[in-house]
Design an enzyme around this catalytic site. Sequence first.
Site, mmCIF file in Angstrom:
data_model
loop_
_atom_site.group_PDB
_atom_site.id
_atom_site.type_symbol
_atom_site.label_atom_id
_atom_site.label_comp_id
_atom_site.label_asym_id
_atom_site.label_seq_id
_atom_site.Cartn_x
_atom_site.Cartn_y
_atom_site.Cartn_z
ATOM 1 N N HIS A 82 8.217 -26.746 -1.458
ATOM 2 C CA HIS A 82 7.539 -27.846 -2.153
ATOM 3 C C HIS A 82 6.322 -27.357 -2.930
ATOM 4 C CE1 HIS A 82 9.990 -30.917 -0.067
ATOM 5 N NE2 HIS A 82 10.130 -29.903 0.766
ATOM 6 N N LYS A 142 -14.396 0.093 -3.761
ATOM 7 C CA LYS A 142 -15.466 0.426 -2.812
ATOM 8 C C LYS A 142 -16.646 1.075 -3.518
ATOM 9 C CE LYS A 142 -12.474 1.196 1.180
ATOM 10 N NZ LYS A 142 -11.981 2.201 2.110
ATOM 11 N N GLU A 187 0.823 -1.217 0.000
ATOM 12 C CA GLU A 187 0.000 0.000 0.000
ATOM 13 C C GLU A 187 0.854 1.263 0.000
ATOM 14 O OE1 GLU A 187 -3.084 0.319 2.976
ATOM 15 O OE2 GLU A 187 -4.373 -1.068 1.901
#
Length: 442
Positions: free
Chosen positions: A305, A419, A284
């Site tokens: 792995h 948003k 951010e």
Amino acid sequence: MVKIDLGACGSFVKETEYQNYVAKALKAFDTLIAEDGAGNDFLGWKTLPIDIDENLICKIEQVRDEWKAKGVELVIVIGIGGSYLGARCAIEALSHSFVRPQGTPQVVFAGNNLSEDYIAELLDLAKIRNTACVVISKSGTTTEPAVAFRIFKEYIEQTYGKAEASSRIVAVTDAHKGALKTLSTQEGYRTFVVPDNVGGRFSVLTPVGLLPIALAGFDIRAMLKGAAEQRVELLKKSETNAAVQYAAIRNLLHMDYNKAVEILVTYSPKLVYLAEWWKQLYGESEGKDGKGIFPASVTNTADLHSMGQFIQEGSRVMFETVIKVENAQREVKIGTDEQNLDCLNYLAGQRVEHCNAMAQLGVKVAHIDGGVPQIDLSIEKIDEYNLGAIFYFFEFACGVSAYVLGVNPFNQPGVEAYKKNMFALLRKPGYEAQTEEILKRI
Ligand code: PA5
């Protein structure tokens, strides 16, 4: 204290190039210290470890002691992003992986997703535990924690009664504004303040992190001490300053060597959320204006792995930052077996941590051979003191690094985009105009 070793980058970059970036990082360091860079009204985190008031720590400890006296067994911490990742990081790192000590509540997290199954299952748990709740939102308006809080508030009020509920709910939010502040005042909740000049992802050393960490039974004073002592080290302007070195090398690898991805590597499942916290901090803070290093993470040896193949031989776009923990807290040795059917007697008498250390060295050499530069960071052990130090180290280095990159580390304008669409699709009042527009596009 956090130590840095850049030896494993030596075969990838030239000393003169590195010195050039150290000079840039020292300039960025000056900007951070002088507080005249972008976002300089959000630098309150710099002095949190020394500013913290004894009364505030006592108020936090009072909640912990009161809830203990009530026999609280489950604390639901509601928050998202910077309003939960630091606390979760510390609690997961410091807790026993399987057993909770008697008399200490289980601290769990909600409000960081919109999964109905997750909330329903947490309600199942709340129904069989003596429950309290901490709701954290700086803005006091974020949808995910608001939805979760509405549900758990209702549950707590119905179960314990409205009057008792107000002593089982604590809010951490802005001093003056936001829906959570208004609601807390009206309902008479105890509240803690997120300082105006501290952004969410830099807030772990405010009540945002300290309250849940203390409720989980950990020593927040030791954590603040670690951060304060790390701060003293990082304030020394020098080319050997660990934050300056980290900022310099990662920007050099990114800008001059086209390394687009930084993988934070840990060798303990206890540190999975350290990586989650770090990813938010760097993602951010730096990912904007078309710039930034994509922060990723692996937990080894498990991920050797799964992701190991790609890191060894896939696109050469990444470098690694490895967190080494010098000392395990516990000792487990591998025994001798007369039959040796598993062929492991060559390890008899060795500590498991010795195998972990050899895996780290083996990976280091293999990844260098595979073209992946490695930055080594180390701490002495996983405890409150060292977590405080590493929180402060990464925050300070993030400020320096983002200024080298040329972005404002303290805003996050891009978070708003989803948003608006979500509100329009949920038909939130005020978003009607966008709803049809979005529906046509999906
Ligand atoms: O770093 C940030 O500022 C964000 O990640 C916020 O912490 C996150 O969006 C939650 O915001 P709030 O605490 O206002 O609910």
